[in-house]
Design a protein around this motif. Sequence first.
Motif, PDB file in Angstrom:
ATOM      1  N   ARG B  85       0.818  -1.192   0.000  1.00  0.00           N
ATOM      2  CA  ARG B  85       0.000   0.000   0.000  1.00  0.00           C
ATOM      3  C   ARG B  85       0.871   1.269   0.000  1.00  0.00           C
ATOM      4  O   ARG B  85       0.622   2.209  -0.749  1.00  0.00           O
ATOM      5  CB  ARG B  85      -0.915  -0.013   1.235  1.00  0.00           C
ATOM      6  CG  ARG B  85      -1.860   1.170   1.338  1.00  0.00           C
ATOM      7  CD  ARG B  85      -2.816   1.166   0.159  1.00  0.00           C
ATOM      8  NE  ARG B  85      -3.381   2.491  -0.065  1.00  0.00           N
ATOM      9  CZ  ARG B  85      -4.654   2.805   0.137  1.00  0.00           C
ATOM     10  NH1 ARG B  85      -5.494   1.902   0.551  1.00  0.00           N
ATOM     11  NH2 ARG B  85      -5.085   4.021  -0.094  1.00  0.00           N
ATOM     12  N   TYR B  86       1.914   1.278   0.837  1.00  0.00           N
ATOM     13  CA  TYR B  86       2.829   2.417   0.853  1.00  0.00           C
ATOM     14  C   TYR B  86       3.492   2.601  -0.509  1.00  0.00           C
ATOM     15  O   TYR B  86       3.629   3.696  -1.016  1.00  0.00           O
ATOM     16  CB  TYR B  86       3.930   2.229   1.899  1.00  0.00           C
ATOM     17  CG  TYR B  86       3.467   2.187   3.323  1.00  0.00           C
ATOM     18  CD1 TYR B  86       2.813   3.273   3.886  1.00  0.00           C
ATOM     19  CD2 TYR B  86       3.703   1.072   4.117  1.00  0.00           C
ATOM     20  CE1 TYR B  86       2.396   3.245   5.208  1.00  0.00           C
ATOM     21  CE2 TYR B  86       3.298   1.043   5.447  1.00  0.00           C
ATOM     22  CZ  TYR B  86       2.645   2.131   5.981  1.00  0.00           C
ATOM     23  OH  TYR B  86       2.252   2.102   7.281  1.00  0.00           O
ATOM     24  N   LEU B  87       3.908   1.462  -1.065  1.00  0.00           N
ATOM     25  CA  LEU B  87       4.571   1.508  -2.364  1.00  0.00           C
ATOM     26  C   LEU B  87       3.618   2.074  -3.410  1.00  0.00           C
ATOM     27  O   LEU B  87       3.975   2.946  -4.192  1.00  0.00           O
ATOM     28  CB  LEU B  87       5.026   0.095  -2.765  1.00  0.00           C
ATOM     29  CG  LEU B  87       5.857   0.024  -4.030  1.00  0.00           C
ATOM     30  CD1 LEU B  87       7.179   0.736  -3.825  1.00  0.00           C
ATOM     31  CD2 LEU B  87       6.100  -1.428  -4.420  1.00  0.00           C
ATOM     32  N   PHE B  88       2.363   1.581  -3.373  1.00  0.00           N
ATOM     33  CA  PHE B  88       1.369   2.078  -4.313  1.00  0.00           C
ATOM     34  C   PHE B  88       1.187   3.585  -4.147  1.00  0.00           C
ATOM     35  O   PHE B  88       1.147   4.321  -5.128  1.00  0.00           O
ATOM     36  CB  PHE B  88       0.025   1.369  -4.113  1.00  0.00           C
ATOM     37  CG  PHE B  88      -1.107   2.026  -4.846  1.00  0.00           C
ATOM     38  CD1 PHE B  88      -1.272   1.808  -6.212  1.00  0.00           C
ATOM     39  CD2 PHE B  88      -1.968   2.902  -4.196  1.00  0.00           C
ATOM     40  CE1 PHE B  88      -2.294   2.438  -6.896  1.00  0.00           C
ATOM     41  CE2 PHE B  88      -2.982   3.547  -4.876  1.00  0.00           C
ATOM     42  CZ  PHE B  88      -3.152   3.306  -6.233  1.00  0.00           C
ATOM     43  N   ASN B 224      10.147  11.497  -3.185  1.00  0.00           N
ATOM     44  CA  ASN B 224      10.504  11.688  -1.784  1.00  0.00           C
ATOM     45  C   ASN B 224       9.436  12.449  -1.016  1.00  0.00           C
ATOM     46  O   ASN B 224       9.660  12.865   0.112  1.00  0.00           O
ATOM     47  CB  ASN B 224      11.827  12.433  -1.690  1.00  0.00           C
ATOM     48  CG  ASN B 224      12.953  11.583  -2.204  1.00  0.00           C
ATOM     49  OD1 ASN B 224      13.266  10.566  -1.618  1.00  0.00           O
ATOM     50  ND2 ASN B 224      13.535  11.983  -3.322  1.00  0.00           N
ATOM     51  N   SER B 225       8.293  12.644  -1.638  1.00  0.00           N
ATOM     52  CA  SER B 225       7.217  13.373  -0.980  1.00  0.00           C
ATOM     53  C   SER B 225       6.835  12.670   0.320  1.00  0.00           C
ATOM     54  O   SER B 225       6.700  11.455   0.377  1.00  0.00           O
ATOM     55  CB  SER B 225       6.029  13.437  -1.935  1.00  0.00           C
ATOM     56  OG  SER B 225       4.843  13.589  -1.217  1.00  0.00           O
ATOM     57  N   PRO B 238       3.106   7.963   2.170  1.00  0.00           N
ATOM     58  CA  PRO B 238       4.039   7.496   1.137  1.00  0.00           C
ATOM     59  C   PRO B 238       5.159   6.628   1.710  1.00  0.00           C
ATOM     60  O   PRO B 238       5.361   6.583   2.927  1.00  0.00           O
ATOM     61  CB  PRO B 238       4.618   8.779   0.559  1.00  0.00           C
ATOM     62  CG  PRO B 238       3.865   9.895   1.158  1.00  0.00           C
ATOM     63  CD  PRO B 238       3.237   9.398   2.390  1.00  0.00           C
ATOM     64  N   LEU B 239       5.864   6.015   0.815  1.00  0.00           N
ATOM     65  CA  LEU B 239       6.920   5.065   1.155  1.00  0.00           C
ATOM     66  C   LEU B 239       7.992   5.668   2.060  1.00  0.00           C
ATOM     67  O   LEU B 239       8.415   5.032   3.036  1.00  0.00           O
ATOM     68  CB  LEU B 239       7.557   4.579  -0.151  1.00  0.00           C
ATOM     69  CG  LEU B 239       8.398   3.319  -0.113  1.00  0.00           C
ATOM     70  CD1 LEU B 239       7.586   2.163   0.405  1.00  0.00           C
ATOM     71  CD2 LEU B 239       8.925   3.006  -1.501  1.00  0.00           C
ATOM     72  N   THR B 240       8.453   6.878   1.732  1.00  0.00           N
ATOM     73  CA  THR B 240       9.525   7.495   2.528  1.00  0.00           C
ATOM     74  C   THR B 240       9.170   7.516   4.002  1.00  0.00           C
ATOM     75  O   THR B 240       9.987   7.175   4.851  1.00  0.00           O
ATOM     76  CB  THR B 240       9.731   8.981   2.136  1.00  0.00           C
ATOM     77  OG1 THR B 240       9.233   9.187   0.845  1.00  0.00           O
ATOM     78  CG2 THR B 240      11.157   9.371   2.247  1.00  0.00           C
ATOM     79  N   MET B 264      15.460   3.768  -1.599  1.00  0.00           N
ATOM     80  CA  MET B 264      14.736   4.951  -2.053  1.00  0.00           C
ATOM     81  C   MET B 264      15.474   5.669  -3.182  1.00  0.00           C
ATOM     82  O   MET B 264      14.885   6.436  -3.926  1.00  0.00           O
ATOM     83  CB  MET B 264      14.514   5.932  -0.895  1.00  0.00           C
ATOM     84  CG  MET B 264      13.450   5.507   0.085  1.00  0.00           C
ATOM     85  SD  MET B 264      11.885   5.063  -0.679  1.00  0.00           S
ATOM     86  CE  MET B 264      11.245   6.676  -1.128  1.00  0.00           C
ATOM     87  N   LEU B 265      16.776   5.416  -3.296  1.00  0.00           N
ATOM     88  CA  LEU B 265      17.547   6.083  -4.348  1.00  0.00           C
ATOM     89  C   LEU B 265      17.397   5.411  -5.704  1.00  0.00           C
ATOM     90  O   LEU B 265      17.667   6.007  -6.734  1.00  0.00           O
ATOM     91  CB  LEU B 265      19.031   6.093  -3.967  1.00  0.00           C
ATOM     92  CG  LEU B 265      19.547   7.356  -3.318  1.00  0.00           C
ATOM     93  CD1 LEU B 265      21.001   7.195  -2.965  1.00  0.00           C
ATOM     94  CD2 LEU B 265      19.376   8.551  -4.248  1.00  0.00           C
ATOM     95  N   ILE B 266      16.955   4.133  -5.677  1.00  0.00           N
ATOM     96  CA  ILE B 266      16.949   3.367  -6.922  1.00  0.00           C
ATOM     97  C   ILE B 266      16.144   4.070  -8.025  1.00  0.00           C
ATOM     98  O   ILE B 266      16.624   4.233  -9.147  1.00  0.00           O
ATOM     99  CB  ILE B 266      16.406   1.938  -6.689  1.00  0.00           C
ATOM    100  CG1 ILE B 266      17.405   1.161  -5.819  1.00  0.00           C
ATOM    101  CG2 ILE B 266      16.178   1.212  -8.000  1.00  0.00           C
ATOM    102  CD1 ILE B 266      16.923  -0.196  -5.397  1.00  0.00           C
ATOM    103  N   VAL B 267      14.934   4.518  -7.670  1.00  0.00           N
ATOM    104  CA  VAL B 267      14.075   5.098  -8.704  1.00  0.00           C
ATOM    105  C   VAL B 267      14.617   6.421  -9.262  1.00  0.00           C
ATOM    106  O   VAL B 267      14.770   6.565 -10.477  1.00  0.00           O
ATOM    107  CB  VAL B 267      12.621   5.231  -8.207  1.00  0.00           C
ATOM    108  CG1 VAL B 267      11.808   6.126  -9.107  1.00  0.00           C
ATOM    109  CG2 VAL B 267      11.994   3.856  -8.124  1.00  0.00           C
TER     110      VAL B 267
END
Lengths: 309, 290
Positions: B85-88, B224-225, B238-240, B264-267
Amino acid sequence: MEHSLFNKYRTKLHETAQLAKRERAGYLFIAPFMLLFCVFTLAPVIISVFYSFTYYNILEPAHFIGWENYSRLILNDDVFLIALKNTLVYAAITGPIGYFMSFILAWLLCELGTALRSVLVFLFYIPSMSSSMYTIWAYFFSGDSYGLINSVLLEFGIINTPILWLQNSKYIMPIIILASLWMSLGTSFLTFVASLQAFDRTLLEAGAVDGVRNRFQELWYITLPSMRPQLLFTAVLSVAQAFSVSDIASNLAGMPSVDYAGHTIVTHLLDYGNIRFEMGYACAIATVLFILMISVNKLLTMFIRRIGK
Amino acid sequence: MKKLKIPHMSRQLNRSRALNVFIYIFLFLVACFMSFPMVFAVSNSLKPIEELFIFPPRIFVIHPTADNYLDLFDVISNSWVPFSRYLFNTVFITAAGTVGQVIFSSLAAYGMSKFKFPGAKFCFNLIVFSIMFTSTVTAIPSYIIISKLGWVDTYLPLIVPFFQSSLGLYLIKQFMDANVPDSLIEAAKIDGAPHFTIYLRIVMPLVKPAWLTLIILCVQNLWNSTGGVYIYSEELKPLTVALNQLATGAISRSGISAAVTVIMLIVPVGVFLASQSRVIETMATSGMKD
């Protein structure tokens, strides 16, 4: 006489109407953007100025108090003056240095081969890649002996006890500035790289024929003058960025920081807006910051336009 | 088109070899300094727990292990809100915001660049003026507006304000002015192409570098929001935020924290690498001058 003036305006109006009719598709193209722009950029500015003359805490309706917020800001708020000083110091150092660093590095890169250049652009851009990259600096300057800087200094016997870097008001601002400079190869840097790449090299060749002897002369006589639009654009970006420093300060030094050494106008604004809910006062701070950004930018653009004329 | 390198051209421009060597060394040092934190984060994420707390601290890992990543997945699978869900949330916010920004700003840029309607100049000057200040100035009234719209605790405040990026519009419009000749638009009009077709089929492909640049900048911002003051519900975060909540849970999770940074840096790194090469490629081939 009056009649002809009236006629002139009428024909002018008529022409404008004709033009608007002929090019009316243009309005459709800009309409969605401009609508959102009015709601999320223009309206907030106007509202901000309006609320800055009121007392407003969201729960009760705002009431008008005139210039009281502003007089309090300048006469009775010592912390604001510290924040103002910090922001000005920060902007005066990181703005120009970051700007020149971006340009010089982009300029040095533009002569390299494509592959090497791409790799270096990527590496230089890493710090700007993620908005949270600077948290690593909190680790470097960690106050215990596990902090990288402390451990190196201890190892070489330069200090005996670990320094509380981020809790010492002497060091907070320099660390924030250092971390920001490290992150300063951002949008401006990319703009410079792209525009230098698209730069017409035949101009340089023509210059070589005309007696330009080395690359510094090339830079001064050929490259810089023809890049004035980009220089102007990135200068504007740098000013806006330098004056809105907040995240990096509050994440490295905490909020509130020791002796407010890392307090900036924006952290002050967020303090009153998001924590104390004194929206009117926060809006006054925002308005001051707004005026500050715009006037520095106007001065700077005037200055850059003068260069070489 | 390959790189425009004509053999005798470099001889024409005066270049001293000593200076070249100096420049290479200088650039190498800068590159080391700039990339050090990322190298450090990757190295830290591979360190076993005992290496994370040795004194003196070491930069490079001695016995690399994937434990931190495995631990991270372990913690993730036990989290209260399903992790997907966070990822989405993050993927959705990033994709919607970026796509919206590219569409809205390029439409407006086309309108301002290629139509001479009354008010076009004024609108553009307004946009340029708004670049002179940042959105932090308007954070408080924006919150008031968004709460009046009833958007608090939804995805909307994280996405819709991004559609009106002054910077995005400015970049595309300037690029259009320089790279899309008016004569081309006129020719298409004479052929009877509707405005929208011209925008989609002729203008957009020509300004590809500009909107790729926009994508790079936008993805970085949105990925990174954190949701800031707008998101309260756990399932909308959000994921962060979620990852940082996990990473700061306990001191023993400092390895996990490094793993989070790397993940988190991958994208952003991926998007940057993908678009950078295409920006350069497009720059080289879009050489259409009139």
